[in-house]
Scaffold this motif. Structure first.
Motif, PDB file in Angstrom:
ATOM      1  N   VAL A   1      19.463  50.115  63.294  1.00 58.28           N
ATOM      2  CA  VAL A   1      19.958  51.092  64.250  1.00 58.28           C
ATOM      3  C   VAL A   1      19.614  50.653  65.663  1.00 58.28           C
ATOM      4  O   VAL A   1      18.519  50.175  65.914  1.00 58.28           O
ATOM      5  N   LEU A   2      20.553  50.794  66.584  1.00 62.80           N
ATOM      6  CA  LEU A   2      20.307  50.420  67.980  1.00 62.80           C
ATOM      7  C   LEU A   2      20.629  51.598  68.870  1.00 62.80           C
ATOM      8  O   LEU A   2      21.686  52.173  68.768  1.00 62.80           O
ATOM      9  N   ALA A   3      19.745  51.936  69.746  1.00 60.10           N
ATOM     10  CA  ALA A   3      20.016  52.987  70.722  1.00 60.10           C
ATOM     11  C   ALA A   3      20.740  52.375  71.894  1.00 60.10           C
ATOM     12  O   ALA A   3      20.173  51.603  72.637  1.00 60.10           O
ATOM     13  N   VAL A   4      22.001  52.718  72.087  1.00 62.42           N
ATOM     14  CA  VAL A   4      22.778  52.180  73.193  1.00 62.42           C
ATOM     15  C   VAL A   4      22.377  52.847  74.492  1.00 62.42           C
ATOM     16  O   VAL A   4      22.276  52.224  75.525  1.00 62.42           O
ATOM     17  N   SER A   5      22.177  54.134  74.429  1.00 61.04           N
ATOM     18  CA  SER A   5      21.791  54.829  75.657  1.00 61.04           C
ATOM     19  C   SER A   5      20.941  56.027  75.297  1.00 61.04           C
ATOM     20  O   SER A   5      21.402  56.916  74.601  1.00 61.04           O
ATOM     21  N   GLY A   6      19.699  56.020  75.738  1.00 61.24           N
ATOM     22  CA  GLY A   6      18.842  57.172  75.540  1.00 61.24           C
ATOM     23  C   GLY A   6      18.278  57.237  74.138  1.00 61.24           C
ATOM     24  O   GLY A   6      18.567  56.423  73.271  1.00 61.24           O
ATOM     25  N   CYS A   7      17.443  58.221  73.896  1.00 67.33           N
ATOM     26  CA  CYS A   7      16.877  58.455  72.577  1.00 67.33           C
ATOM     27  C   CYS A   7      16.536  59.927  72.509  1.00 67.33           C
ATOM     28  O   CYS A   7      16.532  60.633  73.494  1.00 67.33           O
ATOM     29  N   GLY A   8      16.232  60.412  71.297  1.00 68.92           N
ATOM     30  CA  GLY A   8      15.897  61.815  71.204  1.00 68.92           C
ATOM     31  C   GLY A   8      16.062  62.339  69.809  1.00 68.92           C
ATOM     32  O   GLY A   8      16.310  61.598  68.871  1.00 68.92           O
ATOM     33  N   GLY A   9      15.962  63.638  69.667  1.00 67.23           N
ATOM     34  CA  GLY A   9      16.038  64.276  68.370  1.00 67.23           C
ATOM     35  C   GLY A   9      17.446  64.350  67.842  1.00 67.23           C
ATOM     36  O   GLY A   9      18.393  63.997  68.517  1.00 67.23           O
ATOM     37  N   ASN A  10      17.560  64.827  66.631  1.00 72.35           N
ATOM     38  CA  ASN A  10      18.843  64.903  65.967  1.00 72.35           C
ATOM     39  C   ASN A  10      19.617  66.133  66.385  1.00 72.35           C
ATOM     40  O   ASN A  10      19.539  67.185  65.778  1.00 72.35           O
ATOM     41  N   GLY A  11      20.385  65.962  67.463  1.00 68.66           N
ATOM     42  CA  GLY A  11      21.278  67.039  67.862  1.00 68.66           C
ATOM     43  C   GLY A  11      20.631  68.137  68.654  1.00 68.66           C
ATOM     44  O   GLY A  11      21.075  69.281  68.618  1.00 68.66           O
ATOM     45  N   ASP A  12      19.515  67.874  69.366  1.00 69.16           N
ATOM     46  CA  ASP A  12      18.906  68.901  70.211  1.00 69.16           C
ATOM     47  C   ASP A  12      19.892  69.381  71.253  1.00 69.16           C
ATOM     48  O   ASP A  12      20.606  68.612  71.853  1.00 69.16           O
TER      49      ASP A  12
ATOM     50  N   PRO B   1      25.402  68.690  71.552  1.00 67.30           N
ATOM     51  CA  PRO B   1      24.015  68.211  71.589  1.00 67.30           C
ATOM     52  C   PRO B   1      23.706  67.453  72.870  1.00 67.30           C
ATOM     53  O   PRO B   1      24.595  66.862  73.481  1.00 67.30           O
ATOM     54  N   SER B   2      22.445  67.433  73.257  1.00 68.29           N
ATOM     55  CA  SER B   2      22.030  66.630  74.403  1.00 68.29           C
ATOM     56  C   SER B   2      22.038  65.148  74.040  1.00 68.29           C
ATOM     57  O   SER B   2      22.226  64.286  74.890  1.00 68.29           O
ATOM     58  N   ILE B   3      21.815  64.855  72.753  1.00 68.85           N
ATOM     59  CA  ILE B   3      21.919  63.500  72.214  1.00 68.85           C
ATOM     60  C   ILE B   3      23.036  63.509  71.180  1.00 68.85           C
ATOM     61  O   ILE B   3      22.954  64.212  70.180  1.00 68.85           O
ATOM     62  N   VAL B   4      24.090  62.745  71.430  1.00 69.85           N
ATOM     63  CA  VAL B   4      25.206  62.663  70.478  1.00 69.85           C
ATOM     64  C   VAL B   4      25.059  61.359  69.705  1.00 69.85           C
ATOM     65  O   VAL B   4      25.119  60.268  70.278  1.00 69.85           O
ATOM     66  N   ARG B   5      24.855  61.481  68.408  1.00 72.88           N
ATOM     67  CA  ARG B   5      24.654  60.319  67.549  1.00 72.88           C
ATOM     68  C   ARG B   5      26.009  59.775  67.097  1.00 72.88           C
ATOM     69  O   ARG B   5      26.768  60.473  66.429  1.00 72.88           O
ATOM     70  N   VAL B   6      26.280  58.529  67.450  1.00 73.47           N
ATOM     71  CA  VAL B   6      27.579  57.905  67.191  1.00 73.47           C
ATOM     72  C   VAL B   6      27.414  56.781  66.178  1.00 73.47           C
ATOM     73  O   VAL B   6      26.479  55.980  66.264  1.00 73.47           O
ATOM     74  N   GLY B   7      28.339  56.716  65.210  1.00 70.72           N
ATOM     75  CA  GLY B   7      28.297  55.663  64.205  1.00 70.72           C
ATOM     76  C   GLY B   7      29.536  54.790  64.253  1.00 70.72           C
ATOM     77  O   GLY B   7      30.625  55.251  64.591  1.00 70.72           O
ATOM     78  N   ALA B   8      29.362  53.489  63.908  1.00 68.47           N
ATOM     79  CA  ALA B   8      30.484  52.560  63.832  1.00 68.47           C
ATOM     80  C   ALA B   8      30.136  51.412  62.898  1.00 68.47           C
ATOM     81  O   ALA B   8      28.960  51.121  62.655  1.00 68.47           O
ATOM     82  N   GLU B   9      31.168  50.773  62.382  1.00 72.23           N
ATOM     83  CA  GLU B   9      31.024  49.546  61.593  1.00 72.23           C
ATOM     84  C   GLU B   9      31.229  48.387  62.573  1.00 72.23           C
ATOM     85  O   GLU B   9      32.311  48.247  63.147  1.00 72.23           O
ATOM     86  N   THR B  10      30.195  47.582  62.781  1.00 72.68           N
ATOM     87  CA  THR B  10      30.160  46.722  63.963  1.00 72.68           C
ATOM     88  C   THR B  10      30.588  45.271  63.709  1.00 72.68           C
ATOM     89  O   THR B  10      29.947  44.323  64.171  1.00 72.68           O
ATOM     90  N   THR B  11      31.692  45.077  62.985  1.00 71.92           N
ATOM     91  CA  THR B  11      32.230  43.727  62.801  1.00 71.92           C
ATOM     92  C   THR B  11      33.718  43.719  63.127  1.00 71.92           C
ATOM     93  O   THR B  11      34.527  43.141  62.402  1.00 71.92           O
TER      94      THR B  11
ATOM     95  N   ILE C   1      30.708  60.692  76.310  1.00 77.39           N
ATOM     96  CA  ILE C   1      29.493  61.481  76.115  1.00 77.39           C
ATOM     97  C   ILE C   1      28.781  61.733  77.450  1.00 77.39           C
ATOM     98  O   ILE C   1      28.269  62.830  77.699  1.00 77.39           O
ATOM     99  N   LYS C   2      28.771  60.743  78.316  1.00 72.80           N
ATOM    100  CA  LYS C   2      28.205  60.938  79.655  1.00 72.80           C
ATOM    101  C   LYS C   2      28.992  61.984  80.423  1.00 72.80           C
ATOM    102  O   LYS C   2      28.417  62.826  81.129  1.00 72.80           O
ATOM    103  N   GLN C   3      30.326  61.958  80.281  1.00 73.87           N
ATOM    104  CA  GLN C   3      31.188  62.933  80.949  1.00 73.87           C
ATOM    105  C   GLN C   3      30.890  64.352  80.463  1.00 73.87           C
ATOM    106  O   GLN C   3      31.015  65.317  81.223  1.00 73.87           O
ATOM    107  N   MET C   4      30.460  64.463  79.205  1.00 81.11           N
ATOM    108  CA  MET C   4      30.126  65.778  78.638  1.00 81.11           C
ATOM    109  C   MET C   4      28.754  66.253  79.099  1.00 81.11           C
ATOM    110  O   MET C   4      28.385  67.400  78.861  1.00 81.11           O
ATOM    111  N   GLY C   5      27.973  65.352  79.714  1.00 78.68           N
ATOM    112  CA  GLY C   5      26.633  65.712  80.153  1.00 78.68           C
ATOM    113  C   GLY C   5      25.557  65.405  79.135  1.00 78.68           C
ATOM    114  O   GLY C   5      24.434  65.913  79.243  1.00 78.68           O
ATOM    115  N   SER C   6      25.870  64.570  78.147  1.00 73.46           N
ATOM    116  CA  SER C   6      24.909  64.203  77.108  1.00 73.46           C
ATOM    117  C   SER C   6      24.630  62.712  77.147  1.00 73.46           C
ATOM    118  O   SER C   6      25.160  61.989  77.989  1.00 73.46           O
TER     119      SER C   6
END
Length: 265
Positions: free
Chosen positions: A18-29, A42-52, A76-81
């Motif tokens: 797992v790599l944090a692209v931007s920020g870190c935090g709890g699950n969906g605070d 959420p203040s932290i939006v957890r995003v998933g992708a298949e990276t190949t 996500i930045k535009q949403m304020g998260s």
């Protein structure tokens, strides 16, 4: 998603961690202030992708990069998260959203009816993902699909373009990789090559446009969407609002141009 054999050529060594692209935090605070709090996202939006899957998501210099990741982070930045990113297998993405492991999929997800039964879709964010024909720049005789008849046309083995060439009555040469097809096209052992449009656009952006060109009308144009839990209407609405804002303020065009060159108007 495009054919997995195609993705095998495109793979550039995806990492399993797992790599944090931007920020870190709890699950969906929930955010304590700003637009995110007001919209209920959420203040932290957890995003998933298949990276190949370049140029949408892949690894470069041990970092996850790509069009989808840049756009998702901007949304996500535009949403304020802030965005937290997880790399996982493509087949695991929808179950991960449904179980609450991640909040959103950003992984070249096609908006087909079967998936729409399982997850909520955002508005389409990428609609240039059909199949196109690539020829040498000095080839003026091959302009569209009907012109493939009787021509020697390359396609990656086992992919949808093989059927398309056969339907056009072309002579199919099935190749192990897209890289091989591009080399043979340049060597003029092929008259043309049929490939996914985003792959073609990315290749042209990397210098392919010097001696090659895309011709014809794209086929099978199904849009890509972000996806979230079926019940998560708040996040769905916030993502759609942010997408509209990014398109209006020009930020979407900047991200698009970075990966594909200027969009045709």
């Amino acid at each position: 998603m495009f054919n997995k054999k195609m993705k095998a050529w495109l793979a550039v060594g995806a990492l399993a961690a797992v790599l944090a692209v931007s920020g870190c935090g709890g699950n969906g605070d929930k955010a304590k202030s700003g637009d995110a709090a007001k919209s209920g996202v959420p203040s932290i939006v957890r995003v998933g992708a298949e990276t190949t899957f370049p140029p949408f998501e892949f690894t470069k210099d041990d970092k996850y990069v790509g069009f989808d990741l840049d756009l998702a982070e901007a949304v996500i930045k535009q949403m304020g998260s802030k965005m937290e990113f997880k790399s996982m297998g493509f087949d695991a993405l929808i179950p991960a959203v449904q179980s609450g492991q991640i909040d959103m999929i950003a992984s070249g997800l096609s908006a087909n009816p079967e998936r729409e039964k399982q997850v909520a879709f955002s508005d389409v964010y990428f609609d240039k993902n059909g199949f196109v024909i690539i020829v040498n720049k000095d080839n003026d005789s091959l302009k569209d699909w009907a012109d493939l008849e009787g021509k020697k046309v390359g396609a990656q083995v086992g992919t949808e373009p093989v059927k398309m060439i056969q339907e056009a009555k072309g002579e199919v040469k099935q190749l192990d990789s897209n890289a091989q097809a591009f080399m043979e096209l340049r060597a003029k052992t092929l008259d043309a090559f049929v490939v996914d449009q985003p792959v073609a656009m990315f290749y042209m952006k990397q210098g392919g446009s010097e001696d090659l060109k895309i011709v014809g009308t794209p086929k099978t144009d199904v849009g890509f969407v972000f996806a979230m839990k079926k019940e998560n209407k708040e996040l769905q609405a916030a993502v759609n609002k942010a997408l509209k804002e990014l398109k209006a303020n020009g930020e979407y065009d900047k991200i698009f141009e970075k990966w594909f060159g200027k969009a045709e108007k």
